[in-house]
Design a protein around this motif. Structure first.
Motif, short mmCIF file in Angstrom:
data_model
loop_
_atom_site.label_atom_id
_atom_site.label_comp_id
_atom_site.label_asym_id
_atom_site.label_seq_id
_atom_site.Cartn_x
_atom_site.Cartn_y
_atom_site.Cartn_z
N LEU A 240 43.02 -32.34 -34.23
CA LEU A 240 44.07 -31.66 -33.79
C LEU A 240 43.54 -30.38 -33.24
N GLU A 241 42.55 -29.77 -33.87
CA GLU A 241 41.91 -28.80 -32.69
C GLU A 241 41.44 -29.31 -31.36
N LEU A 242 40.50 -30.31 -31.19
CA LEU A 242 40.09 -31.35 -30.25
C LEU A 242 41.10 -31.69 -29.69
N LEU A 243 42.75 -32.28 -29.84
CA LEU A 243 43.06 -32.28 -29.14
C LEU A 243 43.90 -31.15 -28.22
N GLY A 244 43.64 -29.78 -28.87
CA GLY A 244 44.13 -28.54 -27.74
C GLY A 244 43.01 -28.50 -27.46
N LEU A 245 41.88 -28.92 -27.22
CA LEU A 245 40.69 -28.10 -26.83
C LEU A 245 40.34 -28.49 -25.09
N VAL A 246 40.53 -30.02 -25.47
CA VAL A 246 40.46 -30.98 -24.61
C VAL A 246 40.61 -31.07 -23.30
N GLY A 247 40.15 -30.81 -21.89
CA GLY A 247 40.80 -30.57 -20.18
C GLY A 247 40.23 -31.86 -19.84
N PRO A 248 40.87 -31.87 -18.99
CA PRO A 248 40.72 -33.35 -17.56
C PRO A 248 39.44 -33.96 -17.50
N PHE A 249 39.55 -34.97 -17.37
CA PHE A 249 37.98 -35.40 -16.93
C PHE A 249 38.14 -35.70 -15.10
N GLY A 250 37.03 -35.65 -14.55
CA GLY A 250 36.64 -36.05 -13.60
C GLY A 250 35.13 -36.01 -13.49
N LEU A 251 34.81 -36.42 -11.89
CA LEU A 251 33.22 -36.42 -11.60
C LEU A 251 33.28 -34.58 -11.89
N ASP A 252 33.16 -34.11 -11.66
CA ASP A 252 33.01 -32.80 -12.45
C ASP A 252 32.14 -32.41 -13.95
N SER A 253 32.83 -33.69 -14.72
CA SER A 253 32.58 -33.76 -15.65
C SER A 253 31.92 -34.17 -15.61
N VAL A 254 31.37 -34.75 -15.55
CA VAL A 254 30.24 -36.03 -15.04
C VAL A 254 29.14 -35.50 -14.80
N LYS A 255 28.99 -34.50 -13.96
CA LYS A 255 27.87 -33.69 -12.88
C LYS A 255 27.58 -33.01 -14.32
N ALA A 256 28.44 -32.28 -14.63
CA ALA A 256 28.49 -31.43 -15.34
C ALA A 256 26.43 -32.12 -17.22
N GLU A 257 28.08 -32.83 -17.60
CA GLU A 257 27.02 -33.80 -18.60
C GLU A 257 25.72 -33.96 -17.99
N GLN A 258 25.20 -34.64 -16.79
CA GLN A 258 23.56 -35.02 -16.63
C GLN A 258 22.84 -33.36 -16.72
N GLU A 259 23.65 -32.65 -16.05
CA GLU A 259 22.96 -31.34 -15.86
C GLU A 259 22.67 -31.50 -17.52
#
Length: 312
Positions: A240-259
């Motif tokens: 329940l906590e994670l469902l309330g926290l997870v944001g949208p997914f896109g190219l910016d999130s992939v780049k942030a993960e790589q960094e």
């Protein structure tokens, strides 16, 4: 004097049930709102692996995974739970197809999240090609679902951990909740030892295995987002906590993960043990981390642990 069973609430029963010890069906029964679970491709359909008979191996009526839909705190969710007590929760053709189909259904609807209760040692050796293909299809289905706006949450705390292709799929999820027994890795301890030698990794050293692959280390690194105590209620609250926290997914999130991963390598690439990493993170008496009770560890992780809700 204990209360009569009929007086125990669902939350109390879930709190008293070990996620690690429970079966896949018990986990779903207690994780979801009471009476809300509806199974897809149920036991009566007996969709079993077409390959196991060739090797004179036992089949299971659900091929080691339960999929369906239910409600979590009143809201609809799709769910999949692997049964680690059948072939170590390993992926085969039917097992993988059930999870792929669930994720594709979620993508088409676009608004109902998916909870995956991982409990797997990876791909079945007896179904190697079909299993490897299933892993690839599931990973693609996870990313397609997330691109369509679906939150995919992984819960890891079962007997078999989350190894092999399961570790890869978990890395594609929106977020992960993990308990101390919830080991996460692509290669298991025995695989590493077999290929690189005992000097590289001693699979019999259980303390080494747990501090390298276990839930506490994964949480402190940011490879898991929430740490749960070993009971079903804690995993329900984590979901329940994670469902309330997870944001949208896109190219910016992939780049942030790589960094984030590049930064992890820069900071910890020379460390030889998890304790070295914890010390570098500023944890006093880092060698005591494996002994911390869940509540004390959660407080430590909230203060020190890295968080990431990127592409993982």
């Amino acid at each position: 004097m204990t209360a009569p069973l009929k007086d125990i609430t669902p939350a109390e029963r879930a709190r008293g049930t070990s996620f690690y010890e429970a079966s896949a069906r018990t986990r779903l029964e207690l994780l979801l709102d009471a009476g809300s679970f509806v199974e897809f491709i149920g036991p009566e359909q007996r969709e079993v692996s077409p390959h196991l008979k060739i090797f004179d191996l036992p089949e299971q009526f659900d091929d080691g995974i339960v999929v369906g839909h239910g409600r979590l705190d009143g809201s609809p969710v799709f769910v999949a739970a692997q049964e680690g007590r059948f072939m170590g929760g390993a992926f085969g053709e039917v097992h993988g197809a059930k999870l792929t189909g669930l994720l594709r259904a979620a993508r088409q609807i676009g608004s109902i999240p998916v909870l995956i209760l991982f409990d797997t040692g990876g791909v079945r050796l007896q179904e190697a090609n079909a299993g490897e293909l299933a892993i690839a299809e599931i990973m693609r289905a996870v990313m397609e679902a997330r691109s369509a706006g679906v939150k995919v949450i992984g819960l890891i705390g079962g007997r078999s951990g989350c190894y092999g292709g399961g570790g890869l799929i978990a890395g594609c999820c929106s977020a992960l909740a993990v308990s101390e027994p919830g080991r996460i890795a692509v290669s298991g301890p025995e695989v590493i030892e077999t290929n690189r030698g005992v000097e590289e990794f001693d699979s019999r050293d259980r303390a080494l295995v747990w501090r390298t692959m276990g839930g506490k280390h994964r949480r402190l690194l940011g490879a898991a987002d929430v740490f749960a105590d070993d009971n079903v209620q804690d995993f329900r609250e984590a979901a329940l906590e994670l469902l309330g926290l997870v944001g949208p997914f896109g190219l910016d999130s992939v780049k942030a993960e790589q960094e984030r991963l590049a930064d992890r390598l820069r900071r910890f690439g020379a460390c030889e043990d998890a304790v070295d990493i914890w010390t570098a993170e500023g944890i006093a008496h880092a060698e005591t981390v494996p002994e911390l009770p869940a509540d004390q560890f959660i407080a430590l992780a909230d203060r020190i642990g890295r968080t990431s809700r990127d592409a993982r």
